[in-house]
Write a protein that holds these residues in place. Structure first.
Motif, PDB file in Angstrom:
ATOM      1  N   ILE A 153       1.073   5.530   0.362  1.00 22.73           N
ATOM      2  CA  ILE A 153       0.381   6.701   0.889  1.00 22.73           C
ATOM      3  C   ILE A 153       0.777   8.143   0.030  1.00 22.73           C
ATOM      4  N   ASN A 158      -9.111  12.047  -1.687  1.00 25.24           N
ATOM      5  CA  ASN A 158      -8.081  12.214  -0.734  1.00 25.24           C
ATOM      6  C   ASN A 158      -8.279  13.452   0.123  1.00 25.24           C
ATOM      7  N   GLN A 211       0.686  -1.331   0.115  1.00 27.86           N
ATOM      8  CA  GLN A 211       0.004   0.060   0.022  1.00 27.86           C
ATOM      9  C   GLN A 211       0.728   1.401   0.019  1.00 27.86           C
ATOM     10  N   THR A 254     -11.736  12.913   2.410  1.00 28.97           N
ATOM     11  CA  THR A 254     -11.683  11.941   3.387  1.00 28.97           C
ATOM     12  C   THR A 254     -10.501  12.244   3.964  1.00 28.97           C
ATOM     13  N   GLN A 255      -9.338  12.640   3.752  1.00 25.65           N
ATOM     14  CA  GLN A 255      -8.243  12.615   4.219  1.00 25.65           C
ATOM     15  C   GLN A 255      -7.515  11.007   4.307  1.00 25.65           C
ATOM     16  N   ASP A 256      -8.125  10.060   3.688  1.00 27.98           N
ATOM     17  CA  ASP A 256      -7.640   8.858   3.472  1.00 27.98           C
ATOM     18  C   ASP A 256      -6.864   8.895   2.168  1.00 27.98           C
ATOM     19  N   ARG A 257      -5.655   8.691   2.473  1.00 28.13           N
ATOM     20  CA  ARG A 257      -4.440   8.700   1.498  1.00 28.13           C
ATOM     21  C   ARG A 257      -3.952   7.540   1.015  1.00 28.13           C
ATOM     22  N   GLY A 258      -4.415   6.449   1.609  1.00 31.65           N
ATOM     23  CA  GLY A 258      -3.968   5.160   1.380  1.00 31.65           C
ATOM     24  C   GLY A 258      -4.418   4.670  -0.064  1.00 31.65           C
TER      25      GLY A 258
END
Length: 314
Positions: free
Chosen positions: A19, A90, A17, A93-97
């Motif tokens: 980032i 991104n 994964q 949600t600030q989910d950068r994965g």
């Protein structure tokens, strides 16, 4: 960070994964950037879709030039949709994965569409060359069959090479980090994460860039060299101005796209910086596709007239 160990004794691990760190250094501007990029995405979708619609519906625009322009507008929608929705996700949600497979898929389609854009720009330059330098034979040379073959070749020509290049890049071991200093899975920031010496991969990228970027660009330059020579031989200033207006919008797009892309991909890995790469990438991934409809419509009287008729009907 998620890793899968493959050889503990060699202290090497492989990333499953990544980032994406793009724009994470601006924590107070996340919502502002989300709004700006959302507006830009809407402009790109509406502007390019409008060009596709009017070039397909208006009988006055049933010419090779507008056939290629419709292809180019559809390409821009696809091209931006590879990266911009992920950026918006991104930021929201600030989910950068992003998984290894998703990253490889994004790079694969990005490279294919970028190569398609290079070829289409070369084809459009050739079309301008024939229109200005061989006007009496234009309809014979740029017949529907040839136009279709040129368009299909532009869309499909790079697929085998880009499959191989994407597979080769993601067959590397990424042991340094899984943090990509970029807003999408582009080649230079991915290579920076590779273990050991990646000079062979860099060389292969230079070769591919020469094939799919430099070669089309040389064709564009050759076409415009012939066009310029022909324009300068025209007897009247009005004729020269009309001929130049026909292709000037295309030339602006060529400079913006090839300029930013060439600087990004032909620099050695050691000279890449996150800030510079992000800024240059914004030009050839988002800014240029946003301005393309404006450039082509504002500098083309036929497109403006057709757009006015279309709006009046609506």
């Amino acid at each position: 960070m998620k890793y899968t160990e493959i050889k503990a004794e060699d202290n090497i691990s492989t990333v499953i994964q990544f980032i994406l760190l793009g724009f994470s250094g601006l924590p107070n501007l996340q919502w502002f950037l989300f709004g700006i990029f959302s507006i830009m995405y809407l402009i790109i979708l509406i502007g390019n879709s409008s060009i596709i619609v009017i070039t397909r519906l208006d009988p006055a625009l049933q010419k090779p030039m507008y056939f290629f322009l419709a292809n180019f507008s559809f390409l821009e929608i696809c091209y931006v949709s590879v990266t911009l929705p992920r950026i918006l996700y991104n930021l929201l949600t600030q989910d950068r994965g992003i998984s290894l497979l998703a990253c490889a898929t994004q790079m694969f389609f990005f490279l294919i569409l970028a190569a398609t854009e290079c070829f289409l720009l070369a084809v459009m330059a050739y079309d301008c060359y024939v229109a200005i330098c061989n006007p009496l034979h234009y309809s014979l040379i740029m017949n529907p069959t040839k136009c279709t073959h040129l368009a299909v070749g532009s869309w499909l020509g790079s697929i085998p090479v880009q499959i191989g290049q994407t597979y080769w890049i993601f067959s590397l071991h990424f042991c340094n980090s899984n943090r990509i200093d970029h807003f999408f899975c582009d080649v230079p920031p991915i290579l920076k994460l590779a273990c050991g010496d990646s000079s062979v991969h860099e060389l292969s990228i230079y070769i591919v860039v020469m094939l799919f970027v430099a070669f089309p660009f040389m064709l564009v330059l050759a076409s415009y060299g012939k066009i310029l020579a022909t324009i300068l031989r025209l007897p009247t200033a009005k004729g020269r101005a009309k001929a130049f207006t026909t292709c000037s919008s295309h030339l602006v797009v060529v400079v913006l796209f090839f300029g930013s892309g060439t600087i990004t991909y032909l620099r050695p890995k050691s000279s890449h910086s996150a800030g510079t790469d992000e800024l240059l990438s914004l030009f050839y991934t988002i800014v240029t596709p946003m301005f393309n409809p404006m450039i082509y419509s504002l500098r083309n009287k036929d497109v403006i007239a057709s757009l006015r008729r279309f709006i009046h009907k609506v």
